[in-house]
Design a protein around this motif. Structure first.
Motif, PDB file in Angstrom:
ATOM      1  N   LYS A 198      10.701   5.197  -9.818  1.00 19.80           N
ATOM      2  CA  LYS A 198      11.771   5.676  -8.941  1.00 19.80           C
ATOM      3  C   LYS A 198      12.334   7.014  -9.386  1.00 19.80           C
ATOM      4  O   LYS A 198      12.561   7.923  -8.576  1.00 19.80           O
ATOM      5  CB  LYS A 198      12.892   4.632  -8.882  1.00 19.80           C
ATOM      6  N   GLU A 199      12.569   7.161 -10.684  1.00 19.99           N
ATOM      7  CA  GLU A 199      13.206   8.376 -11.195  1.00 19.99           C
ATOM      8  C   GLU A 199      12.327   9.617 -11.063  1.00 19.99           C
ATOM      9  O   GLU A 199      12.807  10.745 -11.216  1.00 19.99           O
ATOM     10  CB  GLU A 199      13.611   8.185 -12.658  1.00 19.99           C
ATOM     11  N   TRP A 200      11.055   9.434 -10.815  1.00 18.65           N
ATOM     12  CA  TRP A 200      10.134  10.572 -10.728  1.00 18.65           C
ATOM     13  C   TRP A 200       9.945  11.078  -9.308  1.00 18.65           C
ATOM     14  O   TRP A 200       9.241  12.059  -9.093  1.00 18.65           O
ATOM     15  CB  TRP A 200       8.772  10.182 -11.297  1.00 18.65           C
ATOM     16  N   VAL A 201      10.542  10.412  -8.337  1.00 21.17           N
ATOM     17  CA  VAL A 201      10.361  10.818  -6.942  1.00 21.17           C
ATOM     18  C   VAL A 201      11.148  12.100  -6.686  1.00 21.17           C
ATOM     19  O   VAL A 201      12.374  12.125  -6.763  1.00 21.17           O
ATOM     20  CB  VAL A 201      10.831   9.711  -5.974  1.00 21.17           C
ATOM     21  N   VAL A 202      10.402  13.186  -6.404  1.00 23.29           N
ATOM     22  CA  VAL A 202      11.006  14.492  -6.184  1.00 23.29           C
ATOM     23  C   VAL A 202      10.484  15.054  -4.869  1.00 23.29           C
ATOM     24  O   VAL A 202       9.288  14.994  -4.589  1.00 23.29           O
ATOM     25  CB  VAL A 202      10.667  15.476  -7.330  1.00 23.29           C
ATOM     26  N   ASP A 203      11.387  15.581  -4.061  1.00 25.67           N
ATOM     27  CA  ASP A 203      10.999  16.182  -2.787  1.00 25.67           C
ATOM     28  C   ASP A 203      10.603  17.635  -3.030  1.00 25.67           C
ATOM     29  O   ASP A 203      11.450  18.490  -3.277  1.00 25.67           O
ATOM     30  CB  ASP A 203      12.170  16.114  -1.801  1.00 25.67           C
ATOM     31  N   ASP A 204       9.279  17.911  -2.976  1.00 23.16           N
ATOM     32  CA  ASP A 204       8.801  19.270  -3.196  1.00 23.16           C
ATOM     33  C   ASP A 204       8.484  19.989  -1.888  1.00 23.16           C
ATOM     34  O   ASP A 204       7.941  21.088  -1.882  1.00 23.16           O
ATOM     35  CB  ASP A 204       7.567  19.279  -4.106  1.00 23.16           C
ATOM     36  N   GLY A 205       8.814  19.347  -0.761  1.00 22.45           N
ATOM     37  CA  GLY A 205       8.577  19.962   0.533  1.00 22.45           C
ATOM     38  C   GLY A 205       7.170  19.810   1.057  1.00 22.45           C
ATOM     39  O   GLY A 205       6.882  20.198   2.182  1.00 22.45           O
ATOM     40  N   VAL A 206       6.277  19.233   0.248  1.00 20.31           N
ATOM     41  CA  VAL A 206       4.881  19.070   0.651  1.00 20.31           C
ATOM     42  C   VAL A 206       4.502  17.597   0.695  1.00 20.31           C
ATOM     43  O   VAL A 206       3.997  17.092   1.691  1.00 20.31           O
ATOM     44  CB  VAL A 206       3.925  19.820  -0.303  1.00 20.31           C
ATOM     45  N   ARG A 207       4.746  16.906  -0.414  1.00 17.81           N
ATOM     46  CA  ARG A 207       4.360  15.499  -0.465  1.00 17.81           C
ATOM     47  C   ARG A 207       5.214  14.655   0.471  1.00 17.81           C
ATOM     48  O   ARG A 207       6.388  14.919   0.683  1.00 17.81           O
ATOM     49  CB  ARG A 207       4.501  14.974  -1.901  1.00 17.81           C
ATOM     50  N   SER A 208       4.565  13.635   1.001  1.00 17.76           N
ATOM     51  CA  SER A 208       5.272  12.717   1.889  1.00 17.76           C
ATOM     52  C   SER A 208       6.323  11.944   1.108  1.00 17.76           C
ATOM     53  O   SER A 208       6.084  11.494  -0.008  1.00 17.76           O
ATOM     54  CB  SER A 208       4.274  11.740   2.523  1.00 17.76           C
ATOM     55  N   MET A 209       7.514  11.799   1.699  1.00 15.02           N
ATOM     56  CA  MET A 209       8.580  11.058   1.044  1.00 15.02           C
ATOM     57  C   MET A 209       8.628   9.629   1.593  1.00 15.02           C
ATOM     58  O   MET A 209       9.652   9.120   2.014  1.00 15.02           O
ATOM     59  CB  MET A 209       9.916  11.774   1.255  1.00 15.02           C
ATOM     60  N   GLU A 210       7.457   8.992   1.595  1.00 19.82           N
ATOM     61  CA  GLU A 210       7.354   7.639   2.123  1.00 19.82           C
ATOM     62  C   GLU A 210       8.024   6.636   1.204  1.00 19.82           C
ATOM     63  O   GLU A 210       8.364   6.956   0.064  1.00 19.82           O
ATOM     64  CB  GLU A 210       5.873   7.260   2.299  1.00 19.82           C
ATOM     65  N   ASN A 211       8.209   5.422   1.700  1.00 17.78           N
ATOM     66  CA  ASN A 211       8.656   4.325   0.868  1.00 17.78           C
ATOM     67  C   ASN A 211       7.476   3.942  -0.022  1.00 17.78           C
ATOM     68  O   ASN A 211       6.461   3.443   0.451  1.00 17.78           O
ATOM     69  CB  ASN A 211       9.091   3.140   1.728  1.00 17.78           C
ATOM     70  N   HIS A 212       7.601   4.196  -1.306  1.00 14.10           N
ATOM     71  CA  HIS A 212       6.453   4.140  -2.199  1.00 14.10           C
ATOM     72  C   HIS A 212       5.912   2.731  -2.429  1.00 14.10           C
ATOM     73  O   HIS A 212       4.714   2.554  -2.640  1.00 14.10           O
ATOM     74  CB  HIS A 212       6.806   4.801  -3.528  1.00 14.10           C
ATOM     75  N   TRP A 213       6.770   1.712  -2.382  1.00 14.07           N
ATOM     76  CA  TRP A 213       6.282   0.366  -2.675  1.00 14.07           C
ATOM     77  C   TRP A 213       5.361  -0.181  -1.599  1.00 14.07           C
ATOM     78  O   TRP A 213       4.335  -0.808  -1.918  1.00 14.07           O
ATOM     79  CB  TRP A 213       7.453  -0.572  -2.960  1.00 14.07           C
ATOM     80  N   PRO A 214       5.643   0.015  -0.293  1.00 14.89           N
ATOM     81  CA  PRO A 214       4.661  -0.397   0.714  1.00 14.89           C
ATOM     82  C   PRO A 214       3.330   0.336   0.571  1.00 14.89           C
ATOM     83  O   PRO A 214       2.264  -0.241   0.842  1.00 14.89           O
ATOM     84  CB  PRO A 214       5.346  -0.053   2.045  1.00 14.89           C
TER      85      PRO A 214
END
Length: 210
Positions: A149-165
């Motif tokens: 969780k702590e590593w989720v960063v919005d870089d404007g490119v990667r999808s900000m999906e719900n990572h667990w699904p």
């Protein structure tokens, strides 16, 4: 298309974004170069497809983008094996990744006919080129990353999906493919510890000294 001349060992790092794949990929490359001359790394395939073909992260639900990423990934892998047949291959993602994202997100961009949507969503998994690479994947070290969780960063490119699904869908697809794999998550966050663990799993000759 059947795969020929596989590398001595292939390591595939797969799973949700922002789980440490790219960082570990670079660290493994550095560590292995200390003992092995021929190490090939495949990175940034999805980013390259997005930047060259006009896709953005808002297109994660487009079947066409995931199809383009899968074909680009397979092309990169074939090129690496053809040019360096005896090298160690480290790949940040695989052609399994776009299959997962297509199955999880692309249904809304397909036909309203459920049967047609299901057929297209699974078409990537049934593609001749993907089926050709399956034996190589099954004989490789495939590592599935769990979200941190702590590593989720919005870089404007990667999808900000719900990572667990996304992680759960990876598990499902790997099961359907009968794909042996290892997992790594927040129980091992230190980068050096991750490198040591992967090299232990890989059992690459000479790497025990790293």
């Amino acid at each position: 298309m059947a795969e020929n001349n596989p590398p001595t060992l292939s390591i595939y790092l797969i799973g949700p974004s922002s789980s440490g794949k790219t960082t570990l990929c670079g660290a493994l490359h550095h560590a292995l170069q200390l003992q092995h001359k021929d190490v090939v790394v495949i990175q940034e395939v999805a980013r390259t497809v997005m930047s060259t073909q006009g896709f953005t992260r808002d297109d994660v639900g487009r079947y066409e983008m995931q199809e383009a990423i899968m074909h680009a990934q397979l092309h990169a892998e074939r090129a690496a094996r053809s040019q360096n047949p005896n090298s160690i291959l480290i790949s940040d993602r695989s052609s399994i990744d776009p299959i997962v994202y297509a199955r999880l997100f692309a249904v809304t961009s397909l036909s309203t006919c459920h049967e047609d949507a299901d057929r297209r969503l699974n078409a990537l998994m049934r593609h001749e080129d993907f089926l050709g690479v399956l034996p190589t994947y099954r004989s490789s070290l495939v590592i599935l990353f769990r979200p941190v969780k702590e590593w989720v960063v919005d870089d404007g490119v990667r999808s900000m999906e719900n990572h667990w699904p996304v992680y759960a869908e990876f598990k499902k697809v790997l099961y359907e493919l009968g794909m042996p794999h290892r997992e790594i998550g927040d129980e091992v966050r230190d980068l050096d510890a991750r490198v040591t663990l992967v090299l232990k799993w890989a059992k690459i000759p000479g790497s025990s000294k790293l």
